[in-house]
Design a protein around this motif. Structure first.
Motif, PDB file in Angstrom:
ATOM      1  N   ILE A   1       0.870  -1.176   0.000  1.00  0.00           N
ATOM      2  CA  ILE A   1       0.000   0.000   0.000  1.00  0.00           C
ATOM      3  C   ILE A   1       0.909   1.228   0.000  1.00  0.00           C
ATOM      4  CG2 ILE A   1      -1.730   1.305   1.288  1.00  0.00           C
ATOM      5  CD1 ILE A   1      -2.722  -1.390   2.426  1.00  0.00           C
ATOM      6  N   GLY A   2       0.602   2.187  -0.884  1.00  0.00           N
ATOM      7  CA  GLY A   2       1.439   3.378  -0.994  1.00  0.00           C
ATOM      8  C   GLY A   2       1.558   4.151   0.307  1.00  0.00           C
ATOM      9  N   LYS A   3       0.416   4.440   0.940  1.00  0.00           N
ATOM     10  CA  LYS A   3       0.411   5.203   2.179  1.00  0.00           C
ATOM     11  C   LYS A   3      -0.887   4.931   2.920  1.00  0.00           C
ATOM     12  CE  LYS A   3       1.024   9.904   3.905  1.00  0.00           C
ATOM     13  NZ  LYS A   3       1.350  11.281   3.535  1.00  0.00           N
ATOM     14  N   VAL A   4      -0.785   4.824   4.244  1.00  0.00           N
ATOM     15  CA  VAL A   4      -1.960   4.708   5.100  1.00  0.00           C
ATOM     16  C   VAL A   4      -1.925   5.891   6.062  1.00  0.00           C
ATOM     17  CG1 VAL A   4      -3.181   3.345   6.856  1.00  0.00           C
ATOM     18  CG2 VAL A   4      -1.982   2.187   4.980  1.00  0.00           C
ATOM     19  N   VAL A   5      -3.021   6.641   6.115  1.00  0.00           N
ATOM     20  CA  VAL A   5      -3.153   7.732   7.070  1.00  0.00           C
ATOM     21  C   VAL A   5      -4.274   7.343   8.020  1.00  0.00           C
ATOM     22  CG1 VAL A   5      -3.644  10.178   7.411  1.00  0.00           C
ATOM     23  CG2 VAL A   5      -2.346   9.438   5.392  1.00  0.00           C
ATOM     24  N   ASN A   6      -3.927   7.223   9.304  1.00  0.00           N
ATOM     25  CA  ASN A   6      -4.872   6.777  10.314  1.00  0.00           C
ATOM     26  C   ASN A   6      -5.133   7.913  11.305  1.00  0.00           C
ATOM     27  OD1 ASN A   6      -6.446   5.189  12.081  1.00  0.00           O
ATOM     28  ND2 ASN A   6      -4.637   4.602  13.254  1.00  0.00           N
ATOM     29  N   TYR A   7      -6.353   8.455  11.257  1.00  0.00           N
ATOM     30  CA  TYR A   7      -6.788   9.443  12.239  1.00  0.00           C
ATOM     31  C   TYR A   7      -7.507   8.671  13.337  1.00  0.00           C
ATOM     32  CZ  TYR A   7      -5.998  12.841   8.506  1.00  0.00           C
ATOM     33  OH  TYR A   7      -5.436  13.606   7.513  1.00  0.00           O
TER      34      TYR A   7
ATOM     35  N   GLY B   1       2.508  -0.928  10.173  1.00  0.00           N
ATOM     36  CA  GLY B   1       2.941  -1.129   8.798  1.00  0.00           C
ATOM     37  C   GLY B   1       4.025  -0.137   8.438  1.00  0.00           C
ATOM     38  N   PRO B   2       4.760  -0.422   7.373  1.00  0.00           N
ATOM     39  CA  PRO B   2       5.908   0.417   7.026  1.00  0.00           C
ATOM     40  C   PRO B   2       5.562   1.791   6.465  1.00  0.00           C
ATOM     41  CG  PRO B   2       5.618  -1.313   5.399  1.00  0.00           C
ATOM     42  CD  PRO B   2       4.631  -1.584   6.497  1.00  0.00           C
ATOM     43  N   ARG B   3       4.380   1.990   5.924  1.00  0.00           N
ATOM     44  CA  ARG B   3       4.023   3.269   5.309  1.00  0.00           C
ATOM     45  C   ARG B   3       2.768   3.847   5.944  1.00  0.00           C
ATOM     46  NH1 ARG B   3       5.956  -0.036   1.528  1.00  0.00           N
ATOM     47  NH2 ARG B   3       7.804   0.681   0.436  1.00  0.00           N
ATOM     48  N   VAL B   4       2.748   3.847   7.272  1.00  0.00           N
ATOM     49  CA  VAL B   4       1.565   4.289   8.017  1.00  0.00           C
ATOM     50  C   VAL B   4       1.887   5.571   8.778  1.00  0.00           C
ATOM     51  CG1 VAL B   4      -0.069   3.692   9.845  1.00  0.00           C
ATOM     52  CG2 VAL B   4       0.742   1.921   8.287  1.00  0.00           C
ATOM     53  N   ASP B   5       1.004   6.556   8.640  1.00  0.00           N
ATOM     54  CA  ASP B   5       1.051   7.758   9.464  1.00  0.00           C
ATOM     55  C   ASP B   5      -0.104   7.669  10.446  1.00  0.00           C
ATOM     56  OD1 ASP B   5       3.217   8.838   8.074  1.00  0.00           O
ATOM     57  OD2 ASP B   5       1.935  10.008   6.734  1.00  0.00           O
ATOM     58  N   ASN B   6       0.202   7.386  11.720  1.00  0.00           N
ATOM     59  CA  ASN B   6      -0.810   7.368  12.760  1.00  0.00           C
ATOM     60  C   ASN B   6      -0.906   8.764  13.354  1.00  0.00           C
ATOM     61  OD1 ASN B   6      -1.841   4.588  13.136  1.00  0.00           O
ATOM     62  ND2 ASN B   6       0.333   4.129  13.377  1.00  0.00           N
ATOM     63  N   ILE B   7      -2.067   9.367  13.263  1.00  0.00           N
ATOM     64  CA  ILE B   7      -2.267  10.722  13.770  1.00  0.00           C
ATOM     65  C   ILE B   7      -3.251  10.629  14.934  1.00  0.00           C
ATOM     66  CG2 ILE B   7      -3.019  13.060  13.206  1.00  0.00           C
ATOM     67  CD1 ILE B   7      -2.212  12.315  10.241  1.00  0.00           C
ATOM     68  N   ASP B   8      -2.711  10.701  16.157  1.00  0.00           N
ATOM     69  CA  ASP B   8      -3.514  10.556  17.365  1.00  0.00           C
ATOM     70  C   ASP B   8      -4.161  11.893  17.703  1.00  0.00           C
ATOM     71  OD1 ASP B   8      -4.651   9.991  19.817  1.00  0.00           O
ATOM     72  OD2 ASP B   8      -2.831   9.101  20.662  1.00  0.00           O
ATOM     73  N   LEU B   9      -5.473  11.935  17.650  1.00  0.00           N
ATOM     74  CA  LEU B   9      -6.229  13.152  17.918  1.00  0.00           C
ATOM     75  C   LEU B   9      -6.840  13.143  19.319  1.00  0.00           C
ATOM     76  CD1 LEU B   9      -7.900  13.427  14.403  1.00  0.00           C
ATOM     77  CD2 LEU B   9      -5.930  14.704  15.273  1.00  0.00           C
ATOM     78  N   THR B  10      -6.250  12.335  20.218  1.00  0.00           N
ATOM     79  CA  THR B  10      -6.702  12.315  21.604  1.00  0.00           C
ATOM     80  C   THR B  10      -6.568  13.726  22.170  1.00  0.00           C
ATOM     81  OG1 THR B  10      -5.963  10.037  21.860  1.00  0.00           O
ATOM     82  CG2 THR B  10      -6.277  11.295  23.885  1.00  0.00           C
ATOM     83  N   GLY B  11      -7.563  14.148  22.879  1.00  0.00           N
ATOM     84  CA  GLY B  11      -7.513  15.478  23.476  1.00  0.00           C
ATOM     85  C   GLY B  11      -8.152  16.548  22.614  1.00  0.00           C
ATOM     86  N   THR B  12      -8.612  16.192  21.416  1.00  0.00           N
ATOM     87  CA  THR B  12      -9.336  17.159  20.595  1.00  0.00           C
ATOM     88  C   THR B  12     -10.785  17.123  21.061  1.00  0.00           C
ATOM     89  OG1 THR B  12      -7.858  16.652  18.750  1.00  0.00           O
ATOM     90  CG2 THR B  12      -9.883  17.866  18.240  1.00  0.00           C
ATOM     91  N   PRO B  13     -11.208  18.162  21.792  1.00  0.00           N
ATOM     92  CA  PRO B  13     -12.516  18.096  22.447  1.00  0.00           C
ATOM     93  C   PRO B  13     -13.704  17.956  21.501  1.00  0.00           C
ATOM     94  CG  PRO B  13     -11.551  20.288  22.688  1.00  0.00           C
ATOM     95  CD  PRO B  13     -10.527  19.420  22.027  1.00  0.00           C
ATOM     96  N   SER B  14     -13.579  18.438  20.279  1.00  0.00           N
ATOM     97  CA  SER B  14     -14.726  18.380  19.360  1.00  0.00           C
ATOM     98  C   SER B  14     -14.884  17.016  18.697  1.00  0.00           C
ATOM     99  CB  SER B  14     -14.571  19.453  18.275  1.00  0.00           C
ATOM    100  OG  SER B  14     -13.378  19.213  17.538  1.00  0.00           O
ATOM    101  N   LEU B  15     -13.944  16.108  18.936  1.00  0.00           N
ATOM    102  CA  LEU B  15     -13.995  14.806  18.264  1.00  0.00           C
ATOM    103  C   LEU B  15     -14.282  13.676  19.242  1.00  0.00           C
ATOM    104  CD1 LEU B  15     -10.939  15.033  15.845  1.00  0.00           C
ATOM    105  CD2 LEU B  15     -13.342  15.491  15.349  1.00  0.00           C
ATOM    106  N   SER B  16     -15.013  12.702  18.747  1.00  0.00           N
ATOM    107  CA  SER B  16     -15.236  11.454  19.471  1.00  0.00           C
ATOM    108  C   SER B  16     -15.231  10.337  18.422  1.00  0.00           C
ATOM    109  CB  SER B  16     -16.583  11.475  20.200  1.00  0.00           C
ATOM    110  OG  SER B  16     -17.655  11.382  19.262  1.00  0.00           O
ATOM    111  N   HIS B  17     -15.379   9.131  18.863  1.00  0.00           N
ATOM    112  CA  HIS B  17     -15.434   8.013  17.915  1.00  0.00           C
ATOM    113  C   HIS B  17     -16.582   8.200  16.924  1.00  0.00           C
ATOM    114  CE1 HIS B  17     -14.895   3.987  16.360  1.00  0.00           C
ATOM    115  NE2 HIS B  17     -16.195   3.777  16.514  1.00  0.00           N
ATOM    116  N   PHE B  18     -17.643   8.854  17.357  1.00  0.00           N
ATOM    117  CA  PHE B  18     -18.830   8.999  16.523  1.00  0.00           C
ATOM    118  C   PHE B  18     -18.815  10.250  15.651  1.00  0.00           C
ATOM    119  CE2 PHE B  18     -19.934   6.481  20.252  1.00  0.00           C
ATOM    120  CZ  PHE B  18     -20.294   5.312  19.615  1.00  0.00           C
TER     121      PHE B  18
END
Length: 188
Positions: free
Chosen positions: A90-96, A108-125
């Motif tokens: 896979i060329g690139k994986v971006v995980n929010y 994986g070798p081409r994964v950008d994990n972007i942890d948005l923990t602490g962003t008050p406006s976001l939830s799993h839903f």
């Protein structure tokens, strides 16, 4: 995912929304369509986006499609709930995701994990509905697949520059470039 799909369609990108349970069927369809719409040697690329269980399915689908020889320049996941491993094909994986909640990082070798923990406006839903994340995803998609896909390293001994055209070669017609449209398959 419906909102992001409509935004992609408004930009002329073929996009559709499906249930995560359909990922195997969708992968088979994407492989067949990519090979039909591309060429035998160069199938059309497939971009995959998913949220929650659909994010897990997006990685599974990306692995299956890329293993079949179809380019998958980009997989975007929103808060996957199962630890998954993305193929090196896979060329690139971006995980929010939100690590403090139900979201998991992707390996994986081409994964950008972007942890948005602490962003008050976001939830799993709501993470898959964030307009700023949609804008980032759309920007990644509208880039040419070559820009998103894995880049090949430059050769150690670069080729010699092409000589200036002579009167004999200056009249030769230019070689046309071919653009391959991205096919968007979106597990829900």
């Amino acid at each position: 995912m419906d909102d992001l799909t409509e935004k992609l369609k408004a930009r002329g990108i073929d996009a559709s929304v499906h249930s995560y349970v359909d990922w195997k069927t969708l992968a088979d369809q994407a492989i067949a369509e990519a090979k039909e719409n591309g060429s035998r040697r160069r199938p059309a690329p497939v971009i995959i986006i998913g949220h929650s269980l659909g994010a897990d399915a997006a990685v599974y689908m990306g692995n299956k499609v890329s293993a079949a020889g179809v380019p998958v320049p980009l997989v975007v996941t929103f808060d996957p709930v199962t630890p998954t491993v993305a193929s090196a094909k896979i060329g690139k994986v971006v995980n929010y995701y939100q690590g403090g909640g139900s979201g998991k990082p992707v390996s994986g070798p081409r994964v950008d994990n972007i942890d948005l923990t602490g962003t008050p406006s976001l939830s799993h839903f709501t993470i898959d509905k964030a307009a700023d994340l949609h804008a980032k995803v759309i920007a990644m998609i509208v880039k040419s697949p070559r820009q998103v896909a894995r880049r090949r390293p430059l050769p150690k001994n670069p080729p010699m520059p092409t000589p200036m055209p002579t009167a004999e070669t200056a009249s030769a017609p230019p070689v046309p470039s071919v653009a391959v449209p991205a096919v968007q398959r979106t597990p829900n």
